[in-house]
Enzyme design. Structure first.
Site, PDB file in Angstrom:
ATOM      1  N   GLU A 145      43.819  36.543  43.080  1.00 38.57           N
ATOM      2  CA  GLU A 145      44.160  36.256  41.518  1.00 38.57           C
ATOM      3  C   GLU A 145      44.685  37.636  41.013  1.00 38.57           C
ATOM      4  O   GLU A 145      44.280  38.025  39.870  1.00 38.57           O
ATOM      5  CB  GLU A 145      42.814  35.909  40.951  1.00 38.57           C
ATOM      6  CG  GLU A 145      42.060  34.635  41.543  1.00 38.57           C
ATOM      7  CD  GLU A 145      40.777  34.442  40.978  1.00 38.57           C
ATOM      8  OE1 GLU A 145      40.123  35.070  40.371  1.00 38.57           O
ATOM      9  OE2 GLU A 145      40.345  33.197  41.023  1.00 38.57           O
ATOM     10  N   CYS A 183      35.035  29.608  34.928  1.00 34.56           N
ATOM     11  CA  CYS A 183      35.236  30.756  34.139  1.00 34.56           C
ATOM     12  C   CYS A 183      36.387  30.380  32.778  1.00 34.56           C
ATOM     13  O   CYS A 183      36.273  30.564  31.845  1.00 34.56           O
ATOM     14  CB  CYS A 183      35.809  31.960  34.631  1.00 34.56           C
ATOM     15  SG  CYS A 183      37.035  31.755  35.609  1.00 34.56           S
TER      16      CYS A 183
END
Length: 672
Positions: free
Chosen positions: A326, A417
């Site tokens: 990421e 998240c």
């Protein structure tokens, strides 16, 4: 004598704390609680967040065991119910979002629910202030280590959990004036202060946000030890010895680069590693720099920002190229189909750019913030407020009968998240519209709203704006001082309206148009000076003064810097602040076969019946046809429709594209 010394030391400490609290950002955003929103585009989103997204986040937290983790931790029994040791933060982020929502829309039922949730959280806190349900339940999660903070420098997320707790606690206290969650946060922060610091345990948090949380806790309490601890965590970076140095390896895990621990922060010049971690660090550095006059931090984040915006940001404002971690990729490495562009990274970018503006008062930071907010960020949530994207690529293609990437919205994720993060960002949007420095007012976003700011003890100014932005560029701004007064109003002239889509050479307009901006006061056209991207209107203002700004909402064709290999020979489409994409639903089922010649003619048409009402771009495109034997290629002309990128993937699963080849030589010649 000793008593006098103690009194003197106490006085000096008080003076030091008072002076520290007097330091802060020179440009101060007007808090969202002081802004009344009347904007159709954003009011709807705030209401959907309040009535759909926040209740969903709490419901899913109960269904998936996130709440149960706290209940079991309080009883010191049971097994950790969820997948990640940072799952505690989904409760904290949703409490933060709900608290923001309460500030704007009082709701006794929601407030009582938060009270009960905070009780559950407090019961799970250990006597010394430690709060991390996985360890309290004696979980054997591989990320945790055998002792507290043993793996904090990488994956345990203990300080990450604390950071989100602090942010939620401050939000809840400000919304309700109740200290229930704030006291929990203070006990946890006091523990951290006992454990970490000079001569104590030193660690660079593996996932940053505790720095921002501590800065907020300092502002709320005035206790300077929280600010000092935030600075300590930032300065701890670049001291750990990793297996390999950055010169010996390109592996971001081997060098510490993944968690921005490869160099001391003041030596870092490039946006690198995990994108969310990175922008949270840069935001924390900005907060601490503002509160302590740390120019070395400012110099570092200035350089990092130039690198990120000049070489590592997608047209949508998305950041984070690579799915393996990421993370940011190398300079100009911006592939479209595999773009990661995590929703949380877009949220972090908005936080960072707000802080950069608050330092420098330059419109370029709001150019990036606006682009991210209207494109890469709200693309992460469905129009229903109940479905989400974790990643936000700029292209989705059919591959062997399957659409590439994360090809449909989800009601939740194992790692959730993004949904909970977006629930706390949306209600804070009104706080990005206006800012003040001394007696000067800054208008940063064109969102119908009203607020007041104080000129002095005897005079205040009411300001409001009305528009149909982002669909229309006609903006009316009413300036109403209580008494006639001279002061400056700074009105942002967006980069896209000045022929500059990006505050760098990463993207430029290729169509040769030169749009004209019109600015009037009380019906009379005015000349104005541009200062840091703002039209400076300096005059004596009186009641019923009206500023009229007309931003040219033309359809623009964008090209990327030639170093962005994936976009060579391609164009993208914009109108105003919005990036457009083509979806399968509107283009004969496919988008991967579309060509848009550079001279293509397109018209804007508002469709109230489509996707809750959007401005579309209509025209004709060339569709590439490959023969069944794959021996010949031809093209046909067909109708073409583009929609705003944020509205993608609300009508099922199918192809989508932002960047279009202009010639057949650039097309991906594959059979469908």
């Amino acid at each position: 004598m000793m008593k006098k010394i103690l009194i003197l030391l106490t006085l000096l400490s008080f003076i030091a704390e008072t002076n520290a609290q007097n330091k802060d950002y020179p440009y101060k955003p007007i808090p969202f609680t002081e802004v009344k929103l009347t904007d159709e585009f954003w009011s709807h989103r705030l209401e959907v967040n309040r009535t759909a997204t926040i209740p969903l986040a709490f419901k899913k937290s109960e269904e998936t065991g996130r709440v149960k983790n706290f209940i079991q931790a309080a009883n010191h029994e049971g097994k950790f119910c969820t997948q990640y040791p940072f799952d505690d933060t989904d409760i904290y982020k949703t409490i933060e979002g709900a608290s923001y929502s309460l500030s704007l829309h009082p709701d006794k039922k929601l407030e009582m629910y938060l009270d009960s949730m905070i009780t559950i959280v407090g019961n799970a806190q250990e006597p010394d202030g430690y709060l991390y349900t996985a360890r309290t339940m004696n979980s054997t999660h591989a990320w945790m280590g055998k002792a507290r903070w043993e793996k904090e420098h990488e994956l345990s997320h203990e300080l990450y959990n604390s950071g989100h707790l602090f942010e939620a606690a401050v939000a809840h206290f400000q919304a309700t004036r109740k200290r229930s969650l704030l006291n929990i946060a203070i006990r946890n922060a006091d523990l951290l202060d006992q454990v970490f610091g000079e001569g104590k345990l030193s660690v660079a948090p593996g996932h940053e946000i505790v720095e921002m949380g501590l800065a907020k806790l300092y502002r709320a309490t005035g206790n300077v030890k929280y600010l000092n601890l935030a600075r300590f965590f930032i300065d701890a970076r670049g001291k750990r010895k990793y297996a390999k140095t950055s010169k010996e390896s390109d592996n971001v895990w081997e060098t510490g680069e993944y968690w921005q621990d490869h160099k001391p922060v003041i030596e870092q010049t490039e946006a690198t590693g995990h994108a969310v971690r990175a922008v949270y660090l840069y935001s924390g550095m900005a907060d601490v720099a503002a509160l302590t006059d740390n120019q070395a931090y400012v110099n570092a984040i200035n350089k990092i920002w130039e690198n990120a915006v000049g070489k590592k940001t997608y047209l949508t404002g998305g950041i984070g190229t690579a799915g393996d971690g990421e993370r940011f990729g190398k300079n100009y490495d911006l592939p479209n189909e595999s773009a990661y562009c995590e929703t949380c990274a877009a949220i972090g970018s908005v936080y960072w750019n707000l802080r950069m503006f608050s330092f420098h008062g330059d419109a370029k930071y709001f150019d990036v913030l606006e682009r991210t907010l209207y494109n890469g960020l709200i693309a992460g949530i469905g129009l229903d407020g109940l479905s989400f994207y974790y990643t936000n690529p700029l292209e989705m293609n059919m591959r062997d009968g399957t659409i590439s990437g994360e090809n449909k919205r989800s009601p939740w994720f194992g790692c959730s998240c993004c949904p909970t993060n977006i629930s706390r960002l949306i209600p804070s949007v009104p706080g990005y519209i206006y800012a003040q420095k001394g007696n000067s007012l800054y208008l940063n976003l064109f969102i119908s709203s009203s607020t007041q700011f104080q000129l002095d003890a005897k005079n205040s100014v009411s300001i409001s704006q009305q528009s149909n932005y982002p669909w229309d560029g006609n903006i009316k701004i009413n300036v109403e001082p209580l008494k006639n007064a001279s002061f400056k109003v700074y009105v942002r002239i967006p980069g896209w309206a000045k022929n500059e889509p990006f505050p760098s050479d990463l993207y430029t307009y290729s169509d040769g148009k030169k749009p004209e901006i019109s600015l009037k006061i009380n019906g009379q056209k005015v000349d104005y000076q541009l200062e840091n991207g703002y039209a400076v209107l300096n005059r004596e203002w009186k009641k019923k003064d009206l500023i009229e700004l007309n931003l040219p909402m033309e359809i623009r064709k964008v090209k990327a810097n030639e170093n962005v290999k994936d976009d060579i020979g391609k164009i993208a489409l914009e109108r105003g602040p919005l990036v457009y994409c083509a979806e399968f639903s509107d283009n004969s089922g496919l988008t991967g076969n579309l060509l848009l010649p550079e001279n293509v003619n397109l018209n804007a048409e508002f469709r109230p019946d489509l996707l809750n009402g959007v401005m579309t771009l209509k025209g004709s495109a060339k569709a590439v046809i490959i023969s069944e034997d794959k021996q010949s290629v031809s093209t046909r002309t067909q109708d073409f429709l583009a929609i705003p990128y944020f509205a993608r993937s609300n009508r099922g699963v199918g192809e989508m594209k932002v960047w279009f080849p202009t010639k057949i030589i650039n097309i991906d010649l594959r059979s469908e």
